[in-house]
Write an enzyme that holds these catalytic residues in place. Structure first.
Site, PDB file in Angstrom:
ATOM      1  N   LYS A   1     -14.543   8.473  -3.770  1.00  0.00           N
ATOM      2  CA  LYS A   1     -15.802   8.805  -3.077  1.00  0.00           C
ATOM      3  C   LYS A   1     -16.315  10.166  -3.543  1.00  0.00           C
ATOM      4  O   LYS A   1     -17.507  10.349  -3.800  1.00  0.00           O
ATOM      5  CB  LYS A   1     -15.578   8.829  -1.557  1.00  0.00           C
ATOM      6  CG  LYS A   1     -15.233   7.460  -0.977  1.00  0.00           C
ATOM      7  CD  LYS A   1     -14.629   7.519   0.422  1.00  0.00           C
ATOM      8  CE  LYS A   1     -13.949   6.195   0.733  1.00  0.00           C
ATOM      9  NZ  LYS A   1     -13.017   6.264   1.876  1.00  0.00           N
TER      10      LYS A   1
ATOM     11  N   THR B   1      -8.418   6.831  -1.887  1.00  0.00           N
ATOM     12  CA  THR B   1      -9.762   6.286  -2.071  1.00  0.00           C
ATOM     13  C   THR B   1     -10.816   7.373  -1.881  1.00  0.00           C
ATOM     14  O   THR B   1     -11.920   7.258  -2.412  1.00  0.00           O
ATOM     15  CB  THR B   1     -10.044   5.115  -1.107  1.00  0.00           C
ATOM     16  OG1 THR B   1      -9.508   5.438   0.177  1.00  0.00           O
ATOM     17  CG2 THR B   1      -9.416   3.834  -1.610  1.00  0.00           C
TER      18      THR B   1
ATOM     19  N   LYS C   1      -8.010  14.008   4.593  1.00  0.00           N
ATOM     20  CA  LYS C   1      -7.138  12.835   4.578  1.00  0.00           C
ATOM     21  C   LYS C   1      -6.152  13.007   5.716  1.00  0.00           C
ATOM     22  O   LYS C   1      -6.107  14.067   6.341  1.00  0.00           O
ATOM     23  CB  LYS C   1      -6.410  12.702   3.243  1.00  0.00           C
ATOM     24  CG  LYS C   1      -5.771  14.015   2.747  1.00  0.00           C
ATOM     25  CD  LYS C   1      -5.162  13.852   1.376  1.00  0.00           C
ATOM     26  CE  LYS C   1      -6.140  13.973   0.237  1.00  0.00           C
ATOM     27  NZ  LYS C   1      -6.459  12.722  -0.439  1.00  0.00           N
ATOM     28  N   ARG C   2      -5.349  11.985   5.997  1.00  0.00           N
ATOM     29  CA  ARG C   2      -4.341  12.158   7.037  1.00  0.00           C
ATOM     30  C   ARG C   2      -3.408  13.319   6.695  1.00  0.00           C
ATOM     31  O   ARG C   2      -3.192  13.630   5.523  1.00  0.00           O
ATOM     32  CB  ARG C   2      -3.524  10.866   7.194  1.00  0.00           C
ATOM     33  CG  ARG C   2      -4.265   9.796   7.946  1.00  0.00           C
ATOM     34  CD  ARG C   2      -4.657  10.242   9.334  1.00  0.00           C
ATOM     35  NE  ARG C   2      -3.527  10.243  10.225  1.00  0.00           N
ATOM     36  CZ  ARG C   2      -3.264   9.293  11.112  1.00  0.00           C
ATOM     37  NH1 ARG C   2      -4.102   8.285  11.277  1.00  0.00           N
ATOM     38  NH2 ARG C   2      -2.197   9.360  11.878  1.00  0.00           N
TER      39      ARG C   2
ATOM     40  N   LYS D   1       1.158  14.527   1.203  1.00  0.00           N
ATOM     41  CA  LYS D   1      -0.209  14.807   0.734  1.00  0.00           C
ATOM     42  C   LYS D   1      -0.408  16.295   0.446  1.00  0.00           C
ATOM     43  O   LYS D   1      -1.379  16.697  -0.156  1.00  0.00           O
ATOM     44  CB  LYS D   1      -1.228  14.304   1.756  1.00  0.00           C
ATOM     45  CG  LYS D   1      -1.208  12.780   1.910  1.00  0.00           C
ATOM     46  CD  LYS D   1      -2.248  12.299   2.906  1.00  0.00           C
ATOM     47  CE  LYS D   1      -2.123  10.828   3.236  1.00  0.00           C
ATOM     48  NZ  LYS D   1      -2.788   9.932   2.274  1.00  0.00           N
TER      49      LYS D   1
ATOM     50  N   HIS E   1       0.789  -1.235   0.000  1.00  0.00           N
ATOM     51  CA  HIS E   1       0.000   0.000   0.000  1.00  0.00           C
ATOM     52  C   HIS E   1       0.819   1.281   0.000  1.00  0.00           C
ATOM     53  O   HIS E   1       0.256   2.362   0.121  1.00  0.00           O
ATOM     54  CB  HIS E   1      -0.928   0.051   1.216  1.00  0.00           C
ATOM     55  CG  HIS E   1      -2.007  -0.966   1.202  1.00  0.00           C
ATOM     56  ND1 HIS E   1      -3.266  -0.703   0.709  1.00  0.00           N
ATOM     57  CD2 HIS E   1      -2.027  -2.242   1.610  1.00  0.00           C
ATOM     58  CE1 HIS E   1      -4.008  -1.786   0.839  1.00  0.00           C
ATOM     59  NE2 HIS E   1      -3.279  -2.744   1.378  1.00  0.00           N
TER      60      HIS E   1
HETATM   61  C1  26W Z   1       4.161   0.898   9.999  1.00  0.00           C
HETATM   62  C2  26W Z   1       3.316   2.111   9.981  1.00  0.00           C
HETATM   63  C3  26W Z   1       2.376   2.125   8.835  1.00  0.00           C
HETATM   64  C4  26W Z   1       1.022   1.980   9.072  1.00  0.00           C
HETATM   65  C5  26W Z   1       0.120   1.986   8.026  1.00  0.00           C
HETATM   66  C6  26W Z   1       2.827   2.276   7.563  1.00  0.00           C
HETATM   67  C7  26W Z   1       1.934   2.286   6.517  1.00  0.00           C
HETATM   68  C8  26W Z   1       0.599   2.134   6.736  1.00  0.00           C
HETATM   69  C9  26W Z   1      -0.383   2.103   5.591  1.00  0.00           C
HETATM   70  C10 26W Z   1       0.153   1.237   4.492  1.00  0.00           C
HETATM   71  C11 26W Z   1      -0.706   3.494   5.143  1.00  0.00           C
HETATM   72  C12 26W Z   1      -1.921   3.556   4.281  1.00  0.00           C
HETATM   73  O1  26W Z   1      -3.019   3.617   4.780  1.00  0.00           O
HETATM   74  N1  26W Z   1      -1.723   3.590   2.962  1.00  0.00           N
HETATM   75  C13 26W Z   1      -2.804   3.966   2.067  1.00  0.00           C
HETATM   76  O2  26W Z   1      -3.469   2.817   1.604  1.00  0.00           O
HETATM   77  C14 26W Z   1      -4.618   3.185   0.847  1.00  0.00           C
HETATM   78  C15 26W Z   1      -5.368   1.933   0.510  1.00  0.00           C
HETATM   79  O3  26W Z   1      -4.666   1.179  -0.416  1.00  0.00           O
HETATM   80  C16 26W Z   1      -4.209   3.978  -0.382  1.00  0.00           C
HETATM   81  O4  26W Z   1      -5.365   4.399  -1.042  1.00  0.00           O
HETATM   82  C17 26W Z   1      -3.369   5.190   0.011  1.00  0.00           C
HETATM   83  O5  26W Z   1      -2.890   5.847  -1.129  1.00  0.00           O
HETATM   84  C18 26W Z   1      -2.219   4.757   0.895  1.00  0.00           C
HETATM   85  O6  26W Z   1      -1.532   5.883   1.396  1.00  0.00           O
END
Ligand code: 26W
Length: 815
Positions: free
Chosen positions: A656, A652, A544-545, A550, A357
């Site tokens: 929406k 995503t 978004k975060r 971003k 992701h």
């Molecule tokens: C280890 C800490 C950590 C925690 C969560 C690292 C990374 C994450 C996730 C992978 C972050 C995340 O939410 N990524 C998002 O995933 C979405 C679903 O596929 C995408 O639409 C977003 O672009 C992506 O940033």
């Protein structure tokens, strides 16, 4: 499907109220009414739920450390097709269904995109009739609640389980599982066979809490099983015989209780920065081990042949957080089932698939060998063996030491979890076309060259039932009036809307619906923040975060530029704008928190400047989450998707917004590329560096932000505002942000893209003057958004990954 008459429902509701609370309905609190309603619904679906479980299809298990479900009542009523009957029934009892819907808790068991995607996927798996279940953690505390104090983010614990239990869950103590941490592992000979002995481990009980996932107007009810960690309080018989002895002191007993309960205590609030905390590793193994053992137990109960495992079970890992599924499944197959390494490996690699992701280097999980070795001694032995064999294979094939190092699972004292996932699975996918291409050509190039057949793309999607049908009932109603209701089960049918693109009456209707949604949001903003926003202004939204990549900062710089322009040319005719932000920053992410403070300070400055005559407003909505998204998205005119190209894997919310008729302001990043393929340059606003340009800059370090800053006086003015006192109530946060742009050379190309962004924004503003053209574009966006239903995504996962080569694949194709 369930059927119930209004009078039956009322009877049922009343008697449930008595059995649960022994009181008449008119004395019940909202919370009690909600409990009674959920309880009635759970009774109604119970039999269906049980029946779905004994299905003989291949089953999919989706492992995710986050599931960001959102409220469930409305979505359950919709999917069961009983909303009207129940609304009417409750009305007869003097209860307003909408009040109950709003009073439900929104479980924040996820950070952002990844967690929400997992929830949309559950909805879609059930709705396309796939036997697909989720495994995760039942966090006691979800993502923190965000408050602003003097414009600063303050985090408040999210104590969402205010009642003994959550509305929709069923606890199953008889299905509890024991998970083992630490201890000593050695081999012992038993009748000529080597046996793995694990002694002095710390036993932790995983208690399953099941949430029904109800398919849309079908009979499928799947399960999301969330595990809570507890001190073992039931007899696990023989299995606990070798456990560490805790019969010691009172203090030791307390420590042990704490050790076990701490594991599912709180969701880590990071969504991009890997922090490497021991507790996080415990969480990862805890839910993975419980899930894998659960699957194995069920499998054995059905007395199925172990060599058929990968034909009956698909295990999907949502990013690397559940990567320990690999060694855990190996452990079960080797130590419990007694298979040879080769047999166990063949089953494992044919069972596990993995989604990446993010390409952000700082998000990549790498666990120190010493940490894994101590916490999970047997698991480490297995990882070591996987690595050993993998390195032999790579050495034979490539004879290229640096390549082998890059691809190794264990390197420099760390276990690289992405490498573990890729080496041990049959499928690796990215989440949008561009993202997958970058994985193949850049980030995971070595792996792609080694096993190209594993790599595939699955562009993300969204549950249109929640994000359009529930969140925007008026738009949903209009669509159905125009093209019938087949689109609800086949969103590609939305395309039929295009024939109305020149129909003034229909476009006006669309306009009115948007306006009404904007009024609803404006009311919320007035109530909460006492800021008057004009529903006739352009609602321009970035939710978004908060992360530097971003680029909320780019948005802010444009707002400041616009602000100066209005002050310089007070008579200039501009379209009034309301800029809306919603974003949580990870508590330890200092720059992100500074950006929040800067935006809030600018909002104060602008909202209180009478000279602007209400042409410009800036609102930062606190505590952004699923429920707020459902209010905000239907009210948006403009969707801000302005990440540094290559950095946003998919996004995503972009989907929406599009489905709700907002126009997209975007870089060609993530799934924006695919939005662009669908609607073309004329129906969205593109700007900024291309992926190729960004990748080249990254390789050659070819851009100097300070030169650009000195060469563009307008831009310089805005950047200087951060540090020259122009923005009131801003301290060192302004300097921090300034430094990120100038001193640290603007890692995310904010200044580099600022001009191009401003130009696109001006074009947007011009276009909005012609409401007819704008609404036409809006309709074209809605009409082409069908490809972004997660039903489409899930069918592709089924067809290309989970059921590939299986008998059921034909069935999924037809779904
Ligand atoms: C280890 C800490 C950590 C925690 C969560 C690292 C990374 C994450 C996730 C992978 C972050 C995340 O939410 N990524 C998002 O995933 C979405 C679903 O596929 C995408 O639409 C977003 O672009 C992506 O940033």
């Amino acid at each position: 499907m369930i059927t119930i008459s209004k009078s039956k429902f009322k009877q049922y509701f009343e008697s449930k109220m008595y059995s649960l609370y022994a009181q008449p309905i008119n004395e019940a609190s909202n919370e009690q009414l909600l409990n009674v309603l959920a309880s009635v619904l759970k009774d109604l679906i119970a039999k269906r739920w049980v029946d779905t479980k004994i299905d003989k299809q291949k089953e999919v298990y989706y492992f995710s450390i986050e599931f960001l479900l959102g409220r469930q009542l409305q979505s359950n009523l919709l999917n069961l097709d009983v909303e009207n009957i129940i609304r009417e029934g409750l009305k007869d009892l003097n209860i307003d269904l909408d009040d109950l819907i709003k009073s439900e808790v929104d479980p924040a068991l996820g950070n952002g995109g990844l967690g929400r995607l997992a929830a949309c996927f559950l909805d879609s798996m059930a709705s396309v009739g796939m036997s697909g279940h989720g495994y995760g953690i039942r966090y006691q505390y979800g993502l923190f609640k965000q408050k602003f104090v003097n414009g600063f983010q303050v985090e408040v614990p999210d104590n969402w389980l205010t009642q003994e239990s959550y509305l929709w869950e069923v606890v199953r103590p008889n299905k509890a599982i024991l998970v083992k941490f630490e201890g000593d592992v050695y081999l012992e000979e038993h009748n000529g066979n080597l046996k793995v002995i694990h002694k002095n481990y710390i036993p932790v009980m995983a208690m399953p809490y099941d949430i029904p996932i109800i398919g849309y107007e079908n009979d499928c009810i799947n399960t999301l099983r969330l595990w809570k960690s507890e001190i073992p309080r039931r007899d696990f018989g023989q299995t606990t015989a070798d456990a560490k002895n805790y019969s010691g002191s009172y203090e030791e007993a307390l420590n042990y209780r704490y050790y076990t309960e701490e594991i599912s205590q709180v969701l880590y609030p990071n969504d991009s920065n890997y922090a490497g905390r021991l507790l996080r590793l415990k969480q990862e193994y805890f839910f993975v081990s419980a899930g894998i053992q659960d699957i194995y137990r069920k499998y054995k109960k059905h007395k199925l042949n172990i060599h058929e495992f990968s034909n009956k079970v698909a295990i999907h890992i949502n990013d690397t957080h559940p990567a320990l599924c690999v060694p855990e499944l190996m452990r079960i197959l080797l130590d419990v089932e007694g298979l040879s390494w080769d047999d166990a490996w063949e089953i494992t690699i044919n069972t596990i698939s993995y989604t990446n992701h993010t390409i952000m280097a700082e998000a990549m999980e790498k666990w120190p060998v010493d940490m894994i070795k101590k916490l999970l001694p047997r698991i480490y032995m297995i990882i070591e063996e996987i690595n050993k064999r993998y390195v032999i294979y790579l050495n034979n094939k490539y004879k290229d030491q640096s390549k082998v190092n890059r691809m190794s699972i264990i390197i420099d004292g760390n276990v690289n979890m992405a490498n573990l996932c890729i080496a041990s699975s049959y499928s690796v996918n990215g989440v949008a076309k561009l993202h997958t291409e970058i994985l193949k050509k850049e980030v995971l190039k070595d792996f792609y060259e080694d096993t190209p057949y594993k790599f595939n793309n699955k562009t993300n999607g969204i549950a249109h039932r929640r994000w359009l049908m529930s969140a925007n009932p008026n738009l949903s109603g209009l669509i159905t009036d125009l093209i019938g209701d087949e689109w609800k089960k086949d969103t590609f049918k939305l395309k039929e809307l295009e024939k109305y693109k020149d129909d003034k009456i229909i476009l006006d209707k669309l306009d009115i619906i948007k306006y009404e949604n904007k009024v609803k949001l404006s009311n919320y903003i007035i109530d909460k923040y006492n800021i008057n926003v004009d529903p006739n202004s352009i609602f321009d939204v970035q939710i978004k975060r908060l992360h530097a990549y971003k680029r909320q900062l780019l948005n802010l710089i444009n707002i400041m530029t616009l602000y100066h322009r209005i002050l310089d040319y007070p008579d200039m005719e501009i379209q009034p704008r309301t800029f809306i932000f919603g974003a949580k920053a990870a508590p330890g992410y200092y720059l992100a928190k500074c950006i929040i403070k800067v935006i809030n300070s600018v909002a104060d400055l602008i909202n209180n400047d009478y000279r602007l005559k209400d042409k410009l407003k800036v609102v930062f909505i606190e505590n952004y989450g699923v429920s707020l998204a459902e209010l905000i998205i239907p009210a948006a005119n403009v969707s801000e998707q302005i990440s540094t190209t290559t950095k946003e894997a998919s996004g995503t919310s972009n989907m929406k917004f599009m489905m709700n008729g907002a126009l997209t302001m975007a870089t060609l990043d993530g799934a924006n590329v695919e939005i662009n393929e669908l609607v073309g340059n004329n129906n969205m606003f593109l700007f900024g560096l291309s992926a190729e340009e960004v990748l080249n800059y990254n390789k050659n370090g070819g851009y100097s932000s300070i030169d650009l800053y000195h060469s563009d006086l307008k831009l310089k003015q805005v950047v200087d505002d951060l540090i020259n006192g122009f923005i009131p109530n801003l301290g060192k946060e302004g300097r921090e942000v300034y430094d990120s742009l100038i001193t640290y050379n603007d890692e995310y190309f904010v200044l580099r893209d600022a001009k191009s962004y401003e130009k696109a924004q001006r074009r947007l503003s011009e276009l909005y003057k012609n409401k007819y053209d704008w609404n036409k574009m809006s309709l074209i966006n809605i009409a082409n958004s069908g490809a972004f239903s997660s039903d489409r995504t899930i069918k592709e996962y089924g067809r290309d990954i989970w059921f590939k080569g299986c008998e059921i694949n034909g069935k999924i194709n037809k779904l």
